[in-house]
Design a protein around this motif. Structure first.
Motif, PDB file in Angstrom:
ATOM      1  N   LEU A  33      -2.981 -63.501 -92.687  1.00 62.72           N
ATOM      2  CA  LEU A  33      -3.147 -65.172 -92.544  1.00 62.72           C
ATOM      3  C   LEU A  33      -2.377 -66.153 -93.557  1.00 62.72           C
ATOM      4  CD1 LEU A  33      -7.204 -64.626 -92.543  1.00 62.72           C
ATOM      5  CD2 LEU A  33      -5.639 -64.864 -90.543  1.00 62.72           C
ATOM      6  N   LYS A  34      -2.210 -67.236 -92.851  1.00 60.81           N
ATOM      7  CA  LYS A  34      -1.476 -68.319 -93.972  1.00 60.81           C
ATOM      8  C   LYS A  34      -2.529 -69.470 -93.826  1.00 60.81           C
ATOM      9  CE  LYS A  34       2.486 -71.259 -93.965  1.00 60.81           C
ATOM     10  NZ  LYS A  34       3.812 -71.744 -93.224  1.00 60.81           N
ATOM     11  N   ARG A  35      -2.596 -69.975 -95.056  1.00 64.16           N
ATOM     12  CA  ARG A  35      -3.639 -70.991 -95.145  1.00 64.16           C
ATOM     13  C   ARG A  35      -2.993 -72.276 -94.945  1.00 64.16           C
ATOM     14  NH1 ARG A  35      -8.482 -71.199 -97.350  1.00 64.16           N
ATOM     15  NH2 ARG A  35      -9.275 -73.351 -97.807  1.00 64.16           N
ATOM     16  N   VAL A  36      -3.509 -73.056 -94.155  1.00 66.93           N
ATOM     17  CA  VAL A  36      -2.868 -74.344 -93.566  1.00 66.93           C
ATOM     18  C   VAL A  36      -4.086 -75.432 -93.800  1.00 66.93           C
ATOM     19  CG1 VAL A  36      -1.711 -75.755 -91.904  1.00 66.93           C
ATOM     20  CG2 VAL A  36      -1.430 -73.177 -91.963  1.00 66.93           C
ATOM     21  N   GLY A  37      -3.999 -76.094 -94.869  1.00 70.70           N
ATOM     22  CA  GLY A  37      -5.344 -77.133 -95.201  1.00 70.70           C
ATOM     23  C   GLY A  37      -6.415 -76.069 -95.404  1.00 70.70           C
ATOM     24  N   HIS A  38      -7.425 -76.633 -94.503  1.00 62.94           N
ATOM     25  CA  HIS A  38      -8.870 -76.140 -94.472  1.00 62.94           C
ATOM     26  C   HIS A  38      -8.965 -74.861 -93.363  1.00 62.94           C
ATOM     27  CE1 HIS A  38     -10.595 -79.037 -97.094  1.00 62.94           C
ATOM     28  NE2 HIS A  38     -10.114 -80.098 -96.224  1.00 62.94           N
ATOM     29  N   ARG A  43      -0.579 -65.008 -86.220  1.00 60.02           N
ATOM     30  CA  ARG A  43       0.206 -64.568 -84.696  1.00 60.02           C
ATOM     31  C   ARG A  43      -1.068 -64.357 -83.940  1.00 60.02           C
ATOM     32  NH1 ARG A  43       5.197 -61.210 -86.760  1.00 60.02           N
ATOM     33  NH2 ARG A  43       6.482 -62.908 -87.735  1.00 60.02           N
ATOM     34  N   CYS A  44      -0.737 -64.908 -82.668  1.00 58.62           N
ATOM     35  CA  CYS A  44      -1.706 -64.749 -81.513  1.00 58.62           C
ATOM     36  C   CYS A  44      -1.683 -63.320 -81.029  1.00 58.62           C
ATOM     37  CB  CYS A  44      -1.559 -65.691 -80.504  1.00 58.62           C
ATOM     38  SG  CYS A  44      -2.748 -65.717 -79.122  1.00 58.62           S
ATOM     39  N   PRO A  45      -2.830 -62.607 -80.859  1.00 57.64           N
ATOM     40  CA  PRO A  45      -2.815 -61.231 -80.246  1.00 57.64           C
ATOM     41  C   PRO A  45      -2.952 -61.331 -78.859  1.00 57.64           C
ATOM     42  CG  PRO A  45      -5.073 -61.934 -80.946  1.00 57.64           C
ATOM     43  CD  PRO A  45      -4.234 -63.155 -81.207  1.00 57.64           C
ATOM     44  N   ASP A  49       4.281 -63.218 -80.087  1.00 57.85           N
ATOM     45  CA  ASP A  49       3.918 -64.488 -80.894  1.00 57.85           C
ATOM     46  C   ASP A  49       5.027 -64.222 -82.057  1.00 57.85           C
ATOM     47  OD1 ASP A  49       3.198 -66.865 -81.441  1.00 57.85           O
ATOM     48  OD2 ASP A  49       1.151 -66.569 -82.217  1.00 57.85           O
ATOM     49  N   ARG A  50       5.963 -65.010 -82.113  1.00 53.65           N
ATOM     50  CA  ARG A  50       7.042 -64.853 -83.326  1.00 53.65           C
ATOM     51  C   ARG A  50       6.630 -65.560 -84.401  1.00 53.65           C
ATOM     52  NH1 ARG A  50      12.682 -65.335 -79.978  1.00 53.65           N
ATOM     53  NH2 ARG A  50      12.278 -63.703 -78.553  1.00 53.65           N
ATOM     54  N   ARG A  51       5.967 -66.972 -84.098  1.00 56.85           N
ATOM     55  CA  ARG A  51       5.306 -67.651 -85.302  1.00 56.85           C
ATOM     56  C   ARG A  51       3.880 -67.804 -85.089  1.00 56.85           C
ATOM     57  NH1 ARG A  51       8.323 -72.865 -84.932  1.00 56.85           N
ATOM     58  NH2 ARG A  51       8.423 -72.616 -82.820  1.00 56.85           N
ATOM     59  N   PRO A  52       3.142 -67.847 -86.272  1.00 49.32           N
ATOM     60  CA  PRO A  52       1.656 -68.150 -86.147  1.00 49.32           C
ATOM     61  C   PRO A  52       1.456 -69.351 -85.281  1.00 49.32           C
ATOM     62  CG  PRO A  52       2.185 -67.777 -88.377  1.00 49.32           C
ATOM     63  CD  PRO A  52       3.535 -67.765 -87.666  1.00 49.32           C
ATOM     64  N   SER A  53       0.402 -69.082 -84.143  1.00 48.71           N
ATOM     65  CA  SER A  53       0.316 -70.151 -83.195  1.00 48.71           C
ATOM     66  C   SER A  53      -1.448 -70.294 -83.034  1.00 48.71           C
ATOM     67  CB  SER A  53       1.023 -69.989 -81.947  1.00 48.71           C
ATOM     68  OG  SER A  53       0.580 -68.667 -81.309  1.00 48.71           O
ATOM     69  N   LEU A  54      -2.021 -69.299 -83.696  1.00 46.84           N
ATOM     70  CA  LEU A  54      -3.486 -68.886 -83.735  1.00 46.84           C
ATOM     71  C   LEU A  54      -4.033 -69.643 -84.921  1.00 46.84           C
ATOM     72  CD1 LEU A  54      -5.798 -67.822 -82.197  1.00 46.84           C
ATOM     73  CD2 LEU A  54      -5.499 -65.804 -83.897  1.00 46.84           C
ATOM     74  N   PHE A  62     -14.257 -71.062 -85.022  1.00 45.11           N
ATOM     75  CA  PHE A  62     -13.638 -71.153 -84.002  1.00 45.11           C
ATOM     76  C   PHE A  62     -12.075 -70.596 -84.104  1.00 45.11           C
ATOM     77  CE2 PHE A  62     -11.808 -72.696 -79.886  1.00 45.11           C
ATOM     78  CZ  PHE A  62     -12.864 -71.898 -79.008  1.00 45.11           C
ATOM     79  N   ALA A  63     -11.275 -69.675 -83.231  1.00 45.50           N
ATOM     80  CA  ALA A  63      -9.961 -69.599 -83.445  1.00 45.50           C
ATOM     81  C   ALA A  63      -9.410 -69.804 -81.910  1.00 45.50           C
ATOM     82  CB  ALA A  63      -9.791 -68.122 -83.263  1.00 45.50           C
ATOM     83  N   TYR A  64      -8.328 -70.724 -81.944  1.00 44.68           N
ATOM     84  CA  TYR A  64      -7.514 -71.136 -80.838  1.00 44.68           C
ATOM     85  C   TYR A  64      -6.036 -71.063 -80.816  1.00 44.68           C
ATOM     86  CZ  TYR A  64      -6.089 -74.621 -77.493  1.00 44.68           C
ATOM     87  OH  TYR A  64      -5.586 -75.108 -76.253  1.00 44.68           O
ATOM     88  N   CYS A  65      -5.469 -70.527 -79.829  1.00 38.19           N
ATOM     89  CA  CYS A  65      -4.073 -70.389 -79.764  1.00 38.19           C
ATOM     90  C   CYS A  65      -3.436 -71.674 -79.231  1.00 38.19           C
ATOM     91  CB  CYS A  65      -3.641 -69.151 -78.982  1.00 38.19           C
ATOM     92  SG  CYS A  65      -1.993 -69.172 -78.840  1.00 38.19           S
ATOM     93  N   HIS A  66      -2.329 -72.310 -79.851  1.00 39.20           N
ATOM     94  CA  HIS A  66      -1.909 -73.528 -79.321  1.00 39.20           C
ATOM     95  C   HIS A  66      -0.696 -73.194 -78.200  1.00 39.20           C
ATOM     96  CE1 HIS A  66      -3.796 -75.926 -82.266  1.00 39.20           C
ATOM     97  NE2 HIS A  66      -3.860 -75.118 -83.094  1.00 39.20           N
ATOM     98  N   VAL A  67      -0.445 -71.913 -78.197  1.00 35.46           N
ATOM     99  CA  VAL A  67       0.640 -71.517 -76.979  1.00 35.46           C
ATOM    100  C   VAL A  67      -0.102 -71.206 -75.704  1.00 35.46           C
ATOM    101  CG1 VAL A  67       2.415 -70.100 -76.439  1.00 35.46           C
ATOM    102  CG2 VAL A  67       2.232 -71.137 -78.723  1.00 35.46           C
TER     103      VAL A  67
END
Length: 105
Positions: A33-38, A43-45, A49-54, A62-67
């Motif tokens: 996991l990479k912390r991004v703010g709060h 990576r989306c399962p 996914d090459r870059r973290p999009s989840l 909640f978990a949401y994939c932007h791709v």
């Protein structure tokens, strides 16, 4: 997870307690996991996914994939990742609650 909630005959308080105790971030133990703010990113399962999009939001539960636009709460994540769609909410809730909080639930 929403269709399962509607098909089970459980009291609304039970569903609420399961949701409160089943922390989404706990379901990603062992995942990079990479912390991004709060929030956190991974990576989306559900797709290659090459870059973290989840995005994983502990505040929203909640978990949401932007791709691929798939989103789940902790119950939906366990159902999807462990093939538990046919297991009732009570069983999933017990598993999540014990995993997230220990045997005191």
């Amino acid at each position: 997870g929403q269709w399962l909630l509607q098909s089970e005959k459980l009291h609304e308080d039970t569903i609420t307690q399961v949701r409160e105790r089943a922390k989404i971030l706990d379901q990603f133990e062992g995942t990079q996991l990479k912390r991004v703010g709060h929030e956190f990113a991974a990576r989306c399962p559900w797709h290659d996914d090459r870059r973290p999009s989840l995005s994983i939001s502990p505040q929203k539960g909640f978990a949401y994939c932007h791709v691929c636009a798939k989103g789940v709460d902790a119950i939906g994540w366990v159902q999807d990742q462990h093939g538990l769609a046919s297991l009732g909410l009570a069983g999933i809730g017990l598993t999540l609650a014990l995993t997230a909080r220990g045997p005191d639930v």
